[in-house]
Design a protein around this motif. Structure first.
Motif, PDB file in Angstrom:
ATOM      1  N   ALA A  92      -3.384  17.823  35.085  1.00 47.33           N
ATOM      2  CA  ALA A  92      -4.629  18.497  35.832  1.00 47.33           C
ATOM      3  C   ALA A  92      -3.969  19.709  36.037  1.00 47.33           C
ATOM      4  CB  ALA A  92      -4.833  18.147  37.297  1.00 47.33           C
ATOM      5  N   ALA A  93      -2.247  19.522  35.893  1.00 49.80           N
ATOM      6  CA  ALA A  93      -1.356  20.627  36.479  1.00 49.80           C
ATOM      7  C   ALA A  93      -1.536  21.124  34.794  1.00 49.80           C
ATOM      8  CB  ALA A  93       0.106  20.223  36.295  1.00 49.80           C
ATOM      9  N   ALA A  94      -2.276  20.776  33.638  1.00 46.87           N
ATOM     10  CA  ALA A  94      -2.001  21.690  32.058  1.00 46.87           C
ATOM     11  C   ALA A  94      -2.933  21.863  31.870  1.00 46.87           C
ATOM     12  CB  ALA A  94      -1.760  20.527  31.073  1.00 46.87           C
ATOM     13  N   ALA A  95      -4.549  21.730  32.718  1.00 46.32           N
ATOM     14  CA  ALA A  95      -5.859  22.331  32.572  1.00 46.32           C
ATOM     15  C   ALA A  95      -5.768  23.403  33.252  1.00 46.32           C
ATOM     16  CB  ALA A  95      -6.829  21.411  32.931  1.00 46.32           C
ATOM     17  N   HIS A 132       0.284  39.055  25.759  1.00 47.79           N
ATOM     18  CA  HIS A 132       0.857  37.339  25.173  1.00 47.79           C
ATOM     19  C   HIS A 132       1.149  36.080  26.329  1.00 47.79           C
ATOM     20  CE1 HIS A 132       4.473  37.678  28.272  1.00 47.79           C
ATOM     21  NE2 HIS A 132       4.450  39.225  27.898  1.00 47.79           N
ATOM     22  N   HIS A 133       1.087  35.373  25.427  1.00 47.46           N
ATOM     23  CA  HIS A 133       1.157  33.853  26.435  1.00 47.46           C
ATOM     24  C   HIS A 133       2.407  34.038  27.341  1.00 47.46           C
ATOM     25  CE1 HIS A 133      -2.443  32.039  24.397  1.00 47.46           C
ATOM     26  NE2 HIS A 133      -1.689  32.178  23.382  1.00 47.46           N
ATOM     27  N   ILE A 166       0.635  21.736  26.634  1.00 47.05           N
ATOM     28  CA  ILE A 166       0.150  22.471  26.612  1.00 47.05           C
ATOM     29  C   ILE A 166      -0.375  23.959  24.829  1.00 47.05           C
ATOM     30  CG2 ILE A 166       0.756  23.718  28.876  1.00 47.05           C
ATOM     31  CD1 ILE A 166       2.305  25.415  26.334  1.00 47.05           C
ATOM     32  N   SER A 167      -1.237  23.813  25.036  1.00 47.57           N
ATOM     33  CA  SER A 167      -1.494  24.294  23.762  1.00 47.57           C
ATOM     34  C   SER A 167      -1.324  25.215  22.761  1.00 47.57           C
ATOM     35  CB  SER A 167      -2.972  25.094  23.969  1.00 47.57           C
ATOM     36  OG  SER A 167      -3.624  25.753  24.926  1.00 47.57           O
ATOM     37  N   TRP A 168      -0.237  26.592  23.425  1.00 44.83           N
ATOM     38  CA  TRP A 168       0.625  27.318  22.895  1.00 44.83           C
ATOM     39  C   TRP A 168       1.427  27.493  22.645  1.00 44.83           C
ATOM     40  CZ3 TRP A 168      -1.116  27.555  28.097  1.00 44.83           C
ATOM     41  CH2 TRP A 168       0.141  27.901  28.988  1.00 44.83           C
ATOM     42  N   ASP A 169       2.849  26.635  22.702  1.00 49.40           N
ATOM     43  CA  ASP A 169       4.199  26.437  22.303  1.00 49.40           C
ATOM     44  C   ASP A 169       4.390  25.449  22.676  1.00 49.40           C
ATOM     45  OD1 ASP A 169       6.271  28.450  21.836  1.00 49.40           O
ATOM     46  OD2 ASP A 169       6.213  29.410  23.776  1.00 49.40           O
ATOM     47  N   ASP A 223      -2.687  30.956  31.794  1.00 49.17           N
ATOM     48  CA  ASP A 223      -2.594  31.671  31.317  1.00 49.17           C
ATOM     49  C   ASP A 223      -4.038  32.691  30.218  1.00 49.17           C
ATOM     50  OD1 ASP A 223      -0.271  31.913  28.417  1.00 49.17           O
ATOM     51  OD2 ASP A 223      -2.147  31.065  27.610  1.00 49.17           O
ATOM     52  N   ALA A 224      -4.565  31.814  30.551  1.00 44.57           N
ATOM     53  CA  ALA A 224      -5.646  33.172  29.682  1.00 44.57           C
ATOM     54  C   ALA A 224      -5.975  34.343  30.379  1.00 44.57           C
ATOM     55  CB  ALA A 224      -7.420  32.049  29.902  1.00 44.57           C
ATOM     56  N   ALA A 225      -6.094  34.088  31.893  1.00 40.91           N
ATOM     57  CA  ALA A 225      -6.116  35.794  33.019  1.00 40.91           C
ATOM     58  C   ALA A 225      -4.391  36.369  31.929  1.00 40.91           C
ATOM     59  CB  ALA A 225      -5.529  35.194  33.974  1.00 40.91           C
TER      60      ALA A 225
END
Ligand SMILES: [Zn+2]
Length: 333
Positions: free
Chosen positions: A226-229, A244-245, A210-213, A235-237
């Motif tokens: 698929a779960a990560a996507a 915050h994330h 995942i991209s943020w942590d 997370d964006a929502a």
């Protein structure tokens, strides 16, 4: 025809002495003054935007979904302020007793109170208030993040041998933000070299970080692709709702780690080879009851919105379930 009218008006302005010419000149000066005011307002608006640092602007964007430089009309400025106040209030509530610098929370409370008195002022003034609230919110979030890092880096030592656990008299006090986890620390796992794709043996090709942590060891949080996507979209929502994330504690767990956990924790940990974390389809948020415990705004939001993204709470992990784990979520697609 139009050209002729303009030419006539120009003649009147040039002669100047006619009564209608004086009215024309006054109207013209009023237009020029209005233009000058608009230009001045644009310069001030530019200065306000420039004075906000990137972080506060980014937080504002995240919280409101409205780019700061597109704010201007009364309606969008008021909507942005309402969104910023909501997000600020949620961050303030979620960080109660959980910051490294309490002064940041007081400052945010002051800005939120100030924002309440700003209704009806100009779009320019509202935009300045939005940026003040966003900046104060970002400061609290940073202090809260630092506090969480401290908690993760220094887990509570187990009680010395011979002491007994506190009785129920202490568990009825106010909610605490201390972790409810008392075992030895375990960390999320990297992909398994040469993994055959079975539980706890997933190769890099099956996993996405995942991209943020990353975890406290610097290991990315891996999930099945698929779960990560889906989690990125969830997370964006979450960011839009809370500013915050989503906080993560553990995602993929390899077989060897599951064996170590089973040895340390007994039947609380799944039998090695059967954990949903070994499939790359489960995540744990931090075991902090005031952050993600049953009934908290964050958990309630995840329970309500997660299924739209394929992320659900298995029945065994619910409050009345056979193994209530408020921190555990699974991807079912
Ligand atoms: Zn879990």
């Amino acid at each position: 025809m139009v050209h002729r009218v303009v030419a006539t008006a120009a003649v009147v302005v040039l002669v100047g002495g006619a009564v209608t010419g004086g009215a024309w000149l006054r109207a013209d000066r009023a237009d020029q003054a209005a233009d000058a005011r608009t230009a001045a307002q644009d310069r001030v608006a530019g200065a306000v935007t420039a004075s906000a640092d990137d972080r506060s602007t980014q937080v504002l964007d995240d919280m409101t979904g409205v780019r700061a430089d597109t704010l201007g009309a009364q309606g969008s400025a008021a909507a942005a302020l309402a969104a910023a106040v909501t997000a600020g209030g949620e961050v303030l509530a979620a960080s109660d007793g959980a910051v490294t610098d309490e002064a940041t929370r007081q400052a945010l409370a002051d800005e939120l109170a100030f924002a309440q008195e700003s209704a009806g002022t100009s779009p320019l003034a509202l935009r300045a208030v939005v940026l003040r609230v966003a900046t104060a919110t970002a400061a609290v979030q940073a202090s809260h993040d630092a506090w969480l890092q401290q908690q993760a880096a220094a887990p509570k030592p187990p009680p010395p041998a011979g002491t007994t656990k506190p009785t129920s008299t202490t568990t009825t006090t106010a909610p605490s933000c201390e972790t409810t986890y008392t075992g030895p620390p375990f960390y999320t796992s990297p992909p398994t070299d040469g993994g055959d794709g079975s539980n706890g043996r997933l190769p890099a090709s099956a996993l996405t970080a995942i991209s943020w942590d990353v975890d406290p060891h610097g290991t990315p949080y891996y999930l099945k692709n698929a779960a990560a996507a889906a989690l990125e979209r969830l997370d964006a929502a979450f960011v839009a709702a809370f500013g915050h994330h989503l906080d993560l504690d553990l995602t993929y767990r390899d077989y060897d780690t599951q064996v170590a956990m089973r040895d340390a924790l007994g039947t609380v940990a799944a039998v090695p080879g059967t954990s949903s974390h070994g499939t790359g389809l489960a995540l744990d948020v931090p075991e902090l009851p005031c952050e993600y415990g049953y009934g908290t705004p964050q958990r309630d939001w995840l329970v309500a919105h997660g299924p739209s993204y394929g992320w659900v709470v298995p029945s065994w992990a619910t409050q009345g379930g056979s193994n209530p784990e408020y921190w555990h979520f699974e991807y079912r697609g």
